[in-house]
Structures are given as C-alpha cells and as structure tokens.
Write an enzyme that holds these catalytic residues in place. Structure first.
Site, PDB file in Angstrom:
ATOM      1  N   ARG A  73       1.184  -0.934  -0.035  1.00 39.46           N
ATOM      2  CA  ARG A  73      -0.207  -0.101  -0.335  1.00 39.46           C
ATOM      3  C   ARG A  73       0.396   1.269   0.275  1.00 39.46           C
ATOM      4  O   ARG A  73       0.277   1.964  -0.472  1.00 39.46           O
ATOM      5  CB  ARG A  73      -1.057  -0.168   1.129  1.00 39.46           C
ATOM      6  CG  ARG A  73      -1.881   1.367   0.711  1.00 39.46           C
ATOM      7  CD  ARG A  73      -2.741   0.575   2.759  1.00 39.46           C
ATOM      8  NE  ARG A  73      -2.541   1.477   3.259  1.00 39.46           N
ATOM      9  CZ  ARG A  73      -3.164   1.383   4.741  1.00 39.46           C
ATOM     10  NH1 ARG A  73      -4.352   0.664   4.461  1.00 39.46           N
ATOM     11  NH2 ARG A  73      -3.009   0.908   5.720  1.00 39.46           N
ATOM     12  N   LYS A 175      -2.602   7.651   1.518  1.00 39.19           N
ATOM     13  CA  LYS A 175      -2.104   7.457   2.635  1.00 39.19           C
ATOM     14  C   LYS A 175      -1.383   9.170   2.802  1.00 39.19           C
ATOM     15  O   LYS A 175      -0.268   8.786   3.280  1.00 39.19           O
ATOM     16  CB  LYS A 175      -1.715   6.520   2.954  1.00 39.19           C
ATOM     17  CG  LYS A 175      -2.779   6.688   4.258  1.00 39.19           C
ATOM     18  CD  LYS A 175      -2.209   4.433   5.613  1.00 39.19           C
ATOM     19  CE  LYS A 175      -2.613   4.982   6.876  1.00 39.19           C
ATOM     20  NZ  LYS A 175      -3.904   5.079   6.440  1.00 39.19           N
ATOM     21  N   GLU A 209     -16.361   7.401   3.945  1.00 37.44           N
ATOM     22  CA  GLU A 209     -15.558   7.042   5.578  1.00 37.44           C
ATOM     23  C   GLU A 209     -15.201   8.255   6.102  1.00 37.44           C
ATOM     24  O   GLU A 209     -15.988   8.683   5.787  1.00 37.44           O
ATOM     25  CB  GLU A 209     -13.997   6.328   4.731  1.00 37.44           C
ATOM     26  CG  GLU A 209     -13.107   6.983   4.433  1.00 37.44           C
ATOM     27  CD  GLU A 209     -11.781   6.916   4.094  1.00 37.44           C
ATOM     28  OE1 GLU A 209     -11.126   6.003   4.850  1.00 37.44           O
ATOM     29  OE2 GLU A 209     -11.294   7.155   3.310  1.00 37.44           O
TER      30      GLU A 209
HETATM   31  C1  LIG Z   1      -4.949   4.333   7.815  1.00 34.68           C
HETATM   32  C2  LIG Z   1      -6.927   4.441   7.163  1.00 34.68           C
HETATM   33  C3  LIG Z   1      -7.709   4.236   7.571  1.00 34.68           C
HETATM   34  C4  LIG Z   1      -7.479   2.453   7.727  1.00 34.68           C
HETATM   35  O1  LIG Z   1      -6.445   1.712   7.397  1.00 34.68           O
HETATM   36  P1  LIG Z   1      -6.288   0.307   8.131  1.00 34.68           P
HETATM   37  O2  LIG Z   1      -5.081  -0.467   6.639  1.00 34.68           O
HETATM   38  O3  LIG Z   1      -6.875  -0.257   8.758  1.00 34.68           O
HETATM   39  O4  LIG Z   1      -5.235   1.050   9.622  1.00 34.68           O
HETATM   40  C5  LIG Z   1      -8.774   4.354   7.032  1.00 34.68           C
HETATM   41  N1  LIG Z   1      -9.188   5.660   6.517  1.00 34.68           N
HETATM   42  C6  LIG Z   1      -8.388   6.383   6.452  1.00 34.68           C
HETATM   43  C7  LIG Z   1      -9.083   7.820   5.424  1.00 34.68           C
HETATM   44  C8  LIG Z   1      -6.686   5.525   6.827  1.00 34.68           C
HETATM   45  O5  LIG Z   1      -6.276   7.237   6.693  1.00 34.68           O
END
Ligand SMILES: *Cc1c(COP(=O)(O)O)cnc(C)c1O
Length: 330
Positions: A73, A175, A209
């Site tokens: 990722r 991210k 989300e």
């Molecule tokens: C990091 C993150 C998540 C959750 O990801 P995980 O891999 O489950 O920790 C969900 N949404 C956003 C915007 C994030 O930055």
C-alpha cells in the site's frame, strides 16, 4: 504510556533516495532530521505514510500484522504522488530490523508497538509545484501504544456530511498528509457544533468513510461496506474484518449505499469504524441535518464485538493465524 502516538522508541530506521538509487537502510538513535527549507515536502506535500502494529506474544517474539500488504500500500501511495517507490524488501527489512531492535519495548497485548513508515520528498526546489521530487527520505518510527478500549468500549458519535468529500477522486486511496488537512476543518467544525467524534463523509449521499477510518454496517447475518474504488482509503482492518465475517457465516456485501439507505439500515443493523488504531469501534449514534439518530440502544452491538474479538484473537495469538497475516520477528 502517553496518548496514542506521543511516545517513541529510542531508535528509528532510515534510508535515502538520491541519484536514482536507494541507500542501504540503517537503524539509528532517534534524532531530528536536518532538511533544507526548500524541501519539496514542505511546499508541495510530497508525503505518504503507513500505520500498523506489532504484538509481542508470551513467547517473547513479535508478530507484525499484515506487513507485506502495508508495504505494498505504501508503494501505491508513493506511486500516486510520483515519489520514488521504496523497494518492498528494503521497507520490509527496515520494519523488521526496527522491531527486532526494540523488541524489549513492546508491551504485552492488548498493548502493541505502532509502526509508522513515512516517505517525504526532499528535492530542494520551490519551483517544483508541477514536478515530482526526485530525492526522498524514508524512515520508520516505532511507538508503544496502549489498549484503545482501556476506558471501556464507549461508542462513537458521527456527523453525516452529505455534501463535502474527505479527499479527491485521484488521492482518496493514498495515505497522504493533504487528505487529513482537508478533513481537519470540517471535523473540528462538527466537533464544535454537534459534539461528535468524527465526520462520516458522504459526498452527494455516497457513504464513504471518516477522516481516518473505514465505515461498516453490520447486521446479524450480513456486513455492508463500500466497494474498493479510488475515493477512499483501502483499510487493512476493513479487509481483515470482511474475511473474518465471511468465515463466521456473514454475507459480505461490498456495495455502494446512500445516506437514505444508511438511515434505514441502522434501524436494524449496527455500525462501526475500522482502522489500525482502534480495530473495530462501535458507532452509537449519527447526527444528520441537526438531528441525532441513535443506533440500537446507543451501546456497542454484539456483532461488532464478536468480529473485533475474532480479529484481536489472531493478533494476540489466541486464535490460529489461518491467513498467514503475521510476520514473526525475534
Ligand atoms: C489508515 C486509514 C484507514 C484505515 O486503514 P487500516 O489499514 O485499517 O489501518 C482508513 N481510512 C483512512 C482515511 C486512513 O488513513
């Protein structure tokens, strides 16, 4: 242990990308970085990160959760920002070497070691708004963290935002720092105005989300969440929960749904947020158009609790790791 993310191990891992190559990585005492003020990251947000945990089991060895998937990722995030892409082996060994070096500092479950790989563009050029950073620094921080639910499992209150998006279509699954900057203003305003914990971003009614966690609707025999697309972050916790839900007999529906459908669903279903920090957190109420809608009795629901425990049991070594999600160190 202090608040999540405020305490650090005394070493970190670091590597440099220059002249088209990655230097070998080293584990060094944690120290401030020295950077030119013209560094690309300061001006054009050329930065991405990862977040995941390592657990120390009773046998004294550490287990890193879904390391290869987090590395991949990070590579996708770097590619989307046109940053130098870290070699998978380089980044994975930086994480493993750091965990090995700090293994004595990993608290026993439910506490853990939170790992934060970060990649920043360091090209010294303030005229590079439309050019990528050809130089970069990659580092990994390690931070001991306590049990998120130590104070009892309180539920979350979310504001349903049906106009604004958290991010953009091109960077929603990256991210990267800018996405959190974009979500900050609306989140602070919602906290102040409605006393909510987070904002559930549903641009044009599409339930996506929150600022840093995925959103799941969970019934007695089905689990519903948005299918993967570029508008939101593809959480590893989301992925793990969906797999464990299928194993536990739930029907997994990865489908788009609207705010109207959500309001119907929560008459019979639970809702939860998923992410590394809090695993699976129950949502107790939604605020929509100024009105608060309680989900069930407002407390944590049994399906959410059951699925969270299924995942935590694997992470803590209390259930078999049938998917091979854990990388052993030590
Ligand atoms: C990091 C993150 C998540 C959750 O990801 P995980 O891999 O489950 O920790 C969900 N949404 C956003 C915007 C994030 O930055």
């Amino acid at each position: 242990m202090g608040q999540f993310g405020t305490e650090f191990c005394d070493h970190f891992a670091i590597a440099r990308f220059e002249n088209n190559t990655w230097s070998s990585a080293s584990i060094e005492p944690l120290r401030p970085l020295s950077m030119h003020p013209a560094s690309h990251v300061f001006h054009y947000s050329s930065t991405c990160f990862e977040g995941f945990k390592a657990y120390r089991w009773g046998d004294g060895k550490a287990r890193i959760y879904r390391l290869p998937e987090h590395v991949s990722r990070m590579q996708k995030s770097a590619a989307s920002l046109h940053l130098p892409i870290p070699d998978a082996e380089l980044l994975a060994s930086m994480v493993k070497d750091l965990v090995a070096a700090q293994i004595e500092d990993i608290p026993a479950p439910p506490s853990s070691l939170y790992l934060r790989p970060t990649l920043i563009g360091t090209l010294e050029n303030i005229g590079a708004a439309a050019a990528p950073s050809s130089e970069a620094t990659l580092f990994v921080l390690a931070s001991p963290v306590g049990d998120y639910f130590a104070g009892g499992s309180a539920t979350l209150k979310l504001l349903v935002e049906d106009q604004r998006a958290r991010s953009t279509e091109q960077l929603g699954s990256t991210k990267t720092g800018g996405n959190y900057a974009a979500a900050l203003g609306p989140t602070l305003a919602a906290k102040e105005q409605y006393g909510v914990d987070q904002v559930l971003f549903c641009p044009n009614g599409d339930v996506q989300e929150t600022g840093a966690a995925n959103f799941l609707v969970i019934g007695d025999d089905e689990i519903i969440t948005k299918p993967l697309d570029t508008t939101f972050l593809h959480g590893m916790t989301r992925d793990s929960i969906l797999k464990l839900a299928a194993d536990n007999g739930y029907t997994v529906s990865e489908r788009n749904f609207t705010v109207d459908e959500l309001l119907e669903l929560v008459k019979t279903h639970e809702a939860a947020l998923s992410g590394t920090a809090a695993c699976l957190s129950p949502v107790g109420s939604l605020v929509y158009h100024g009105k608060e809608i309680k989900i069930r009795d407002g407390g944590p629901g049994p399906n959410t609790e059951k699925l969270r425990k299924a995942l935590q049991d694997i992470q803590y070594g209390l259930a078999p790791d049938t998917y091979g999600w854990l990388t052993e160190v030590g």
